[in-house]
Design a protein around this motif. Structure first.
Motif, PDB file in Angstrom:
ATOM      1  N   TYR A   1      18.352   4.580 -11.626  1.00  0.00           N
ATOM      2  CA  TYR A   1      19.258   3.503 -11.425  1.00  0.00           C
ATOM      3  C   TYR A   1      19.882   3.714  -9.876  1.00  0.00           C
ATOM      4  N   LYS A   2      19.936   4.890  -9.267  1.00  0.00           N
ATOM      5  CA  LYS A   2      20.388   5.051  -8.179  1.00  0.00           C
ATOM      6  C   LYS A   2      19.566   4.239  -7.013  1.00  0.00           C
ATOM      7  N   LEU A   3      18.438   4.319  -7.393  1.00  0.00           N
ATOM      8  CA  LEU A   3      17.461   3.597  -6.286  1.00  0.00           C
ATOM      9  C   LEU A   3      17.547   2.147  -6.425  1.00  0.00           C
ATOM     10  N   ILE A   4      17.786   1.674  -7.743  1.00  0.00           N
ATOM     11  CA  ILE A   4      17.970   0.289  -7.864  1.00  0.00           C
ATOM     12  C   ILE A   4      19.555  -0.365  -7.435  1.00  0.00           C
TER      13      ILE A   4
ATOM     14  N   GLY B   1       0.897  -1.179  -0.023  1.00  0.00           N
ATOM     15  CA  GLY B   1      -0.022   0.098   0.087  1.00  0.00           C
ATOM     16  C   GLY B   1       0.765   1.269  -0.087  1.00  0.00           C
ATOM     17  N   LEU B   2       1.510   1.666  -1.091  1.00  0.00           N
ATOM     18  CA  LEU B   2       2.213   2.667  -1.318  1.00  0.00           C
ATOM     19  C   LEU B   2       1.369   3.960  -1.574  1.00  0.00           C
ATOM     20  N   SER B   3       1.865   5.096  -1.265  1.00  0.00           N
ATOM     21  CA  SER B   3       1.082   6.335  -1.745  1.00  0.00           C
ATOM     22  C   SER B   3       1.132   6.688  -3.389  1.00  0.00           C
ATOM     23  N   GLU B   4       2.214   6.000  -3.794  1.00  0.00           N
ATOM     24  CA  GLU B   4       2.153   6.108  -5.496  1.00  0.00           C
ATOM     25  C   GLU B   4       3.130   5.089  -5.902  1.00  0.00           C
ATOM     26  N   GLY B   5       2.632   4.605  -7.085  1.00  0.00           N
ATOM     27  CA  GLY B   5       3.376   3.724  -8.007  1.00  0.00           C
ATOM     28  C   GLY B   5       3.083   2.252  -7.342  1.00  0.00           C
ATOM     29  N   GLU B   6       3.599   1.299  -7.865  1.00  0.00           N
ATOM     30  CA  GLU B   6       3.416  -0.199  -7.695  1.00  0.00           C
ATOM     31  C   GLU B   6       4.675  -1.035  -6.963  1.00  0.00           C
ATOM     32  N   ALA B   7       4.479  -1.828  -6.026  1.00  0.00           N
ATOM     33  CA  ALA B   7       5.250  -2.732  -5.652  1.00  0.00           C
ATOM     34  C   ALA B   7       4.440  -4.093  -5.133  1.00  0.00           C
ATOM     35  N   THR B   8       4.977  -5.213  -5.733  1.00  0.00           N
ATOM     36  CA  THR B   8       4.414  -6.427  -5.224  1.00  0.00           C
ATOM     37  C   THR B   8       5.357  -7.520  -4.729  1.00  0.00           C
ATOM     38  N   LEU B   9       5.295  -7.888  -3.506  1.00  0.00           N
ATOM     39  CA  LEU B   9       6.094  -8.664  -2.791  1.00  0.00           C
ATOM     40  C   LEU B   9       5.488 -10.283  -2.720  1.00  0.00           C
TER      41      LEU B   9
ATOM     42  N   ASN C   1      15.678 -12.299  -3.565  1.00  0.00           N
ATOM     43  CA  ASN C   1      16.291 -13.093  -4.412  1.00  0.00           C
ATOM     44  C   ASN C   1      16.263 -12.319  -5.708  1.00  0.00           C
ATOM     45  N   THR C   2      15.200 -12.058  -6.140  1.00  0.00           N
ATOM     46  CA  THR C   2      15.065 -11.419  -7.650  1.00  0.00           C
ATOM     47  C   THR C   2      14.061 -10.088  -7.371  1.00  0.00           C
ATOM     48  N   LEU C   3      14.481  -9.180  -8.189  1.00  0.00           N
ATOM     49  CA  LEU C   3      13.757  -7.915  -8.629  1.00  0.00           C
ATOM     50  C   LEU C   3      13.169  -8.145 -10.050  1.00  0.00           C
ATOM     51  N   ILE C   4      11.755  -8.057 -10.323  1.00  0.00           N
ATOM     52  CA  ILE C   4      11.247  -8.012 -11.666  1.00  0.00           C
ATOM     53  C   ILE C   4      10.766  -6.485 -11.901  1.00  0.00           C
TER      54      ILE C   4
ATOM     55  N   ASN D   1      12.577 -17.183   0.502  1.00  0.00           N
ATOM     56  CA  ASN D   1      12.558 -16.865  -1.011  1.00  0.00           C
ATOM     57  C   ASN D   1      11.701 -15.459  -1.058  1.00  0.00           C
ATOM     58  N   ASN D   2      12.290 -14.456  -1.340  1.00  0.00           N
ATOM     59  CA  ASN D   2      11.529 -13.335  -1.649  1.00  0.00           C
ATOM     60  C   ASN D   2      11.642 -12.590  -2.930  1.00  0.00           C
ATOM     61  N   ILE D   3      10.561 -12.121  -3.714  1.00  0.00           N
ATOM     62  CA  ILE D   3      10.648 -11.412  -4.985  1.00  0.00           C
ATOM     63  C   ILE D   3       9.916 -10.413  -4.902  1.00  0.00           C
ATOM     64  N   LEU D   4      10.531  -9.246  -5.459  1.00  0.00           N
ATOM     65  CA  LEU D   4      10.035  -7.978  -5.439  1.00  0.00           C
ATOM     66  C   LEU D   4       9.622  -7.502  -6.908  1.00  0.00           C
ATOM     67  N   VAL D   5       8.394  -7.110  -7.077  1.00  0.00           N
ATOM     68  CA  VAL D   5       8.101  -6.789  -8.548  1.00  0.00           C
ATOM     69  C   VAL D   5       7.890  -5.320  -8.549  1.00  0.00           C
ATOM     70  N   ASN D   6       8.649  -4.543  -8.978  1.00  0.00           N
ATOM     71  CA  ASN D   6       8.542  -3.225  -9.364  1.00  0.00           C
ATOM     72  C   ASN D   6       8.837  -2.590  -7.933  1.00  0.00           C
ATOM     73  N   THR D   7       8.956  -0.986  -7.753  1.00  0.00           N
ATOM     74  CA  THR D   7       9.681  -0.512  -6.697  1.00  0.00           C
ATOM     75  C   THR D   7       8.976   0.614  -6.127  1.00  0.00           C
ATOM     76  N   GLY D   8       7.914   0.708  -6.754  1.00  0.00           N
ATOM     77  CA  GLY D   8       7.094   2.084  -6.226  1.00  0.00           C
ATOM     78  C   GLY D   8       7.235   3.147  -7.077  1.00  0.00           C
ATOM     79  N   GLY D   9       6.630   4.308  -6.545  1.00  0.00           N
ATOM     80  CA  GLY D   9       6.638   5.717  -7.065  1.00  0.00           C
ATOM     81  C   GLY D   9       7.522   6.469  -6.717  1.00  0.00           C
ATOM     82  N   ASN D  10       7.524   7.845  -7.268  1.00  0.00           N
ATOM     83  CA  ASN D  10       8.639   8.794  -6.847  1.00  0.00           C
ATOM     84  C   ASN D  10       8.413   9.252  -5.359  1.00  0.00           C
ATOM     85  N   GLY D  11       9.573   8.910  -4.638  1.00  0.00           N
ATOM     86  CA  GLY D  11       9.410   9.614  -3.204  1.00  0.00           C
ATOM     87  C   GLY D  11       8.877   8.370  -2.366  1.00  0.00           C
TER      88      GLY D  11
END
Length: 281
Positions: A102-105, A46-54, A89-92, A61-71
């Protein structure tokens, strides 16, 4: 066998009357989804902006799909901390982001010891030039099929390169089908309508534009039992889309209202847990 799903509201000592997503409540302690063998948990954060799915499997074993929005980096890290994630383990990455950080990643790679990044072909090429750590970068194309967890397989149904397009993949766990859709274009829909994406159990909707929402035809083709919409900063859910989802008798969850939505799967059933966040001051 008809799948059973149980909706559980987790209040954790505070009210569930939340209408806007914001940083994680300090009242929430650690969240242990207790994923055992032959189980999987998918959490739409539940981010205030953007998407991230764990996506979590047994044995951490943990996989993250996307990293959210700005800020939203601090919000993302708060949620990962609450879910006891200290390693990914994996970032999709499902989009060909024009403003990818790229700094965030690079920071996430360092902090969470990410072993592999999966992305579109275009983004994979860009990442190879901008990452400060040498690591495995895999590009997914339409038809790519990958075992992401011991008993979970991801199959790319569409890999778009046009605006409002990206990776759309089906996550299959035993007989459960979770469709994570990123693309929102007429071309993408025409391709998906020819794919085996009927009767999904969980459907993560794409971030559609106000002028071009997902079509009634595709919604009825997918016929989802549960639908998840991430918070949109510009506007709320399209009323026509909500109507079409209701017409399929889909249970609808919206991160801007429900907060984080965790769905835990066993071999034969799944349960939905909603974790509210604090309202913005």
């Amino acid at each position: 066998m008809k799948f059973l799903f149980i909706v559980l509201s987790v209040f954790l000592s505070f009210s569930s009357n939340v209408t806007a997503a914001s940083p994680v409540s300090n009242q929430i302690e650690k969240i242990n989804v207790n994923v055992r063998d032959h189980e999987m948990a998918v959490s739409f954060l539940g981010l205030s902006e953007g998407e991230a799915t764990l996506i979590q499997g047994p044995n951490d074993n943990n996989i993250l799909v996307n990293t959210g929005g700005n800020g939203t980096r601090s919000e993302l890290e708060d949620w990962l901390n609450r879910y006891n994630v200290d390693k990914l383990n994996t970032l999709i990455l499902t989009n060909d982001f024009t403003k990818v950080s790229y700094k965030l990643i690079n920071e996430l790679i360092s902090e969470y010891k990410i072993e592999e990044i999966i992305a579109t072909t275009k983004l994979a090429d860009q990442l190879a030039k901008n990452l400060t750590t040498k690591m495995t970068i895999t590009n997914w194309q339409e038809g790519s099929k990958t075992k992401v967890l011991p008993e979970a397989t991801a199959t790319v149904q569409y890999a778009g390169v046009k605006p409002q397009e990206g990776l759309d993949f089906m996550l299959e766990f035993f007989n459960h089908r979770i469709f994570l859709m990123t693309s929102c274009s007429e071309r993408a829909e025409q391709v998906l309508l020819k794919k085996n994406v009927k009767d999904v159990h969980v459907f993560k909707l794409p971030k559609y534009t106000k002028e071009s929402p997902i079509s009634e035809t595709l919604i009825h083709y997918l016929n989802p039992q549960i639908s998840v919409l991430f918070a949109a900063a510009e506007y709320g859910p399209n009323p026509d889309v909500l109507y079409d989802l209701n017409d399929t008798w889909s249970e609808i969850y919206y991160t801007k209202r429900h907060g984080t939505i965790t769905i835990k799967f066993t071999e034969t059933k799944f349960e939905v847990i909603t974790i509210p966040v604090t309202a913005e001051e």
